[in-house]
Design a protein around this motif. Structure first.
Motif, short mmCIF file in Angstrom:
data_model
loop_
_atom_site.label_atom_id
_atom_site.label_comp_id
_atom_site.label_asym_id
_atom_site.label_seq_id
_atom_site.Cartn_x
_atom_site.Cartn_y
_atom_site.Cartn_z
N GLU A 16 -6.25 18.10 -4.40
CA GLU A 16 -5.97 16.82 -3.69
C GLU A 16 -4.93 16.00 -4.45
OE1 GLU A 16 -7.20 15.18 -0.95
OE2 GLU A 16 -9.03 16.26 -0.42
N GLU A 17 -5.04 15.99 -5.77
CA GLU A 17 -4.08 15.21 -6.57
C GLU A 17 -2.70 15.86 -6.52
OE1 GLU A 17 -4.60 12.28 -7.81
OE2 GLU A 17 -6.77 12.14 -7.74
N MET A 18 -2.67 17.20 -6.52
CA MET A 18 -1.37 17.88 -6.39
C MET A 18 -0.77 17.61 -5.02
SD MET A 18 -0.43 19.30 -9.17
CE MET A 18 0.94 20.30 -8.59
N GLU A 49 3.04 9.98 -11.16
CA GLU A 49 1.70 9.56 -11.60
C GLU A 49 0.63 10.50 -11.06
OE1 GLU A 49 0.47 5.55 -11.03
OE2 GLU A 49 1.97 4.75 -12.40
N GLU A 50 0.83 10.94 -9.82
CA GLU A 50 -0.16 11.84 -9.21
C GLU A 50 -0.22 13.18 -9.94
OE1 GLU A 50 -2.22 10.61 -7.44
OE2 GLU A 50 -1.30 8.96 -6.38
N TYR A 51 0.93 13.64 -10.37
CA TYR A 51 0.94 14.88 -11.16
C TYR A 51 0.15 14.67 -12.45
CZ TYR A 51 2.63 18.90 -13.75
OH TYR A 51 2.68 20.05 -14.49
N GLY A 52 0.27 13.47 -13.01
CA GLY A 52 -0.51 13.13 -14.21
C GLY A 52 -2.01 13.14 -13.91
N HIS A 53 -2.39 12.67 -12.72
CA HIS A 53 -3.81 12.70 -12.34
C HIS A 53 -4.31 14.15 -12.25
CE1 HIS A 53 -3.40 8.51 -10.19
NE2 HIS A 53 -3.23 8.46 -11.48
N ALA A 54 -3.48 14.99 -11.61
CA ALA A 54 -3.86 16.40 -11.47
C ALA A 54 -4.05 17.03 -12.85
CB ALA A 54 -2.78 17.15 -10.68
N HIS A 93 -3.75 7.29 2.65
CA HIS A 93 -4.03 8.44 1.79
C HIS A 93 -4.84 8.02 0.57
CE1 HIS A 93 -3.65 12.39 0.07
NE2 HIS A 93 -3.20 11.85 -1.04
N GLU A 94 -4.47 6.88 -0.02
CA GLU A 94 -5.22 6.40 -1.19
C GLU A 94 -6.67 6.10 -0.83
OE1 GLU A 94 -4.55 6.50 -4.30
OE2 GLU A 94 -2.54 7.24 -3.94
N ARG A 95 -6.88 5.56 0.37
CA ARG A 95 -8.27 5.27 0.79
C ARG A 95 -9.06 6.57 0.93
NH1 ARG A 95 -6.46 0.40 4.82
NH2 ARG A 95 -6.54 -1.24 3.24
N GLU A 126 -8.87 3.45 -11.32
CA GLU A 126 -7.49 3.71 -10.89
C GLU A 126 -7.35 3.52 -9.38
OE1 GLU A 126 -4.79 4.11 -12.42
OE2 GLU A 126 -3.42 5.14 -11.03
N GLN A 127 -8.37 3.95 -8.63
CA GLN A 127 -8.28 3.82 -7.17
C GLN A 127 -8.28 2.36 -6.73
OE1 GLN A 127 -7.01 7.07 -6.76
NE2 GLN A 127 -7.43 6.16 -4.77
N VAL A 128 -8.99 1.51 -7.46
CA VAL A 128 -8.96 0.07 -7.14
C VAL A 128 -7.52 -0.41 -7.30
CG1 VAL A 128 -9.75 -2.22 -7.86
CG2 VAL A 128 -11.36 -0.29 -7.84
N GLU A 129 -6.88 0.02 -8.39
CA GLU A 129 -5.51 -0.41 -8.68
C GLU A 129 -4.52 0.16 -7.65
OE1 GLU A 129 -4.51 -0.17 -12.91
OE2 GLU A 129 -2.44 0.11 -12.22
N GLU A 130 -4.71 1.42 -7.32
CA GLU A 130 -3.79 2.07 -6.36
C GLU A 130 -3.76 1.31 -5.03
OE1 GLU A 130 -1.78 4.23 -7.60
OE2 GLU A 130 -2.59 6.26 -7.51
N GLU A 131 -4.95 0.99 -4.53
CA GLU A 131 -5.01 0.29 -3.24
C GLU A 131 -4.49 -1.13 -3.39
OE1 GLU A 131 -8.63 0.68 -0.96
OE2 GLU A 131 -8.98 2.70 -1.75
FE1 OFO Z 1 -2.96 7.84 -6.05
O1 OFO Z 1 -4.36 8.26 -7.18
FE2 OFO Z 1 -4.37 10.02 -7.60
O2 OFO Z 1 -4.41 10.67 -5.87
#
Ligand code: OFO
Length: 164
Positions: A16-18, A49-54, A93-95, A126-131
């Motif tokens: 999902e993160e990728m 940033e998303e690659y970093g999450h993955a 998507h973030e939600r 992080e999701q709180v911040e993303e939204e």
């Molecule tokens: Fe945008 O936080 Fe990861 O997917």
């Protein structure tokens, strides 16, 4: 050692993160076609940033003695009705990701896997911040719909992301 069930759930989320990376990169490419260079830069930084999450999931699965299995990525959309529509799709998507993280937290709690539970707390925050980051951008974009000048100003402001 991580359970087979959680290992599968974490691998699914790595995917999902990728996909988030891939989707935002596609949005960035679309924004380039709209001559919104700043927004394109913002979205490219978001993709990175998303690659970093993955990678965080990748490393955590290994740290727990698990096995990373990479799945196929769906093709992301390539066109949106407008730059605003692309940002609205990013928020949607973030939600979706927030819900997925919540389900992972529930799964970790159900197994009393404290390490996975603790690992996921970073993503909960992080999701709180993303939204919270996307919502005001969308409101500002809605406000600029009648003024090209205001839209270009916002584009320049967004283009500072990742360059400060
Ligand atoms: Fe945008 O936080 Fe990861 O997917």
């Amino acid at each position: 050692m991580i359970s087979t069930t959680l290992q599968k759930a974490l691998n699914d989320h790595l995917n999902e993160e990728m996909f988030s990376f891939y989707l935002y990169l596609s949005m960035s490419a679309y924004l380039e076609t709209q001559n919104m260079k700043g927004m394109a830069q913002w979205m490219r930084t978001q993709a990175e940033e998303e690659y970093g999450h993955a990678k965080k999931f990748y490393e955590f699965i290994h740290d727990r003695g698990g096995r990373v299995i990479l799945g196929a990525l769906p093709q992301p959309e390539a066109e949106w009705a407008s730059p605003l529509a692309a940002f609205e799709a990013a928020l949607a998507h973030e939600r979706h990701i927030t819900q997925r993280i919540g389900a992972l937290v529930d799964a970790a709690r159900a197994e009393n896997d404290h390490a996975t539970f603790a690992f996921l707390q970073w993503f909960v925050n992080e999701q709180v911040e993303e939204e919270a980051t996307l919502e005001p951008i969308i409101r500002q974009m809605q406000d600029t719909q009648t003024s090209k000048g205001a839209l270009y100003y916002l584009d320049r402001q967004l283009g500072k992301r990742g360059k400060e």
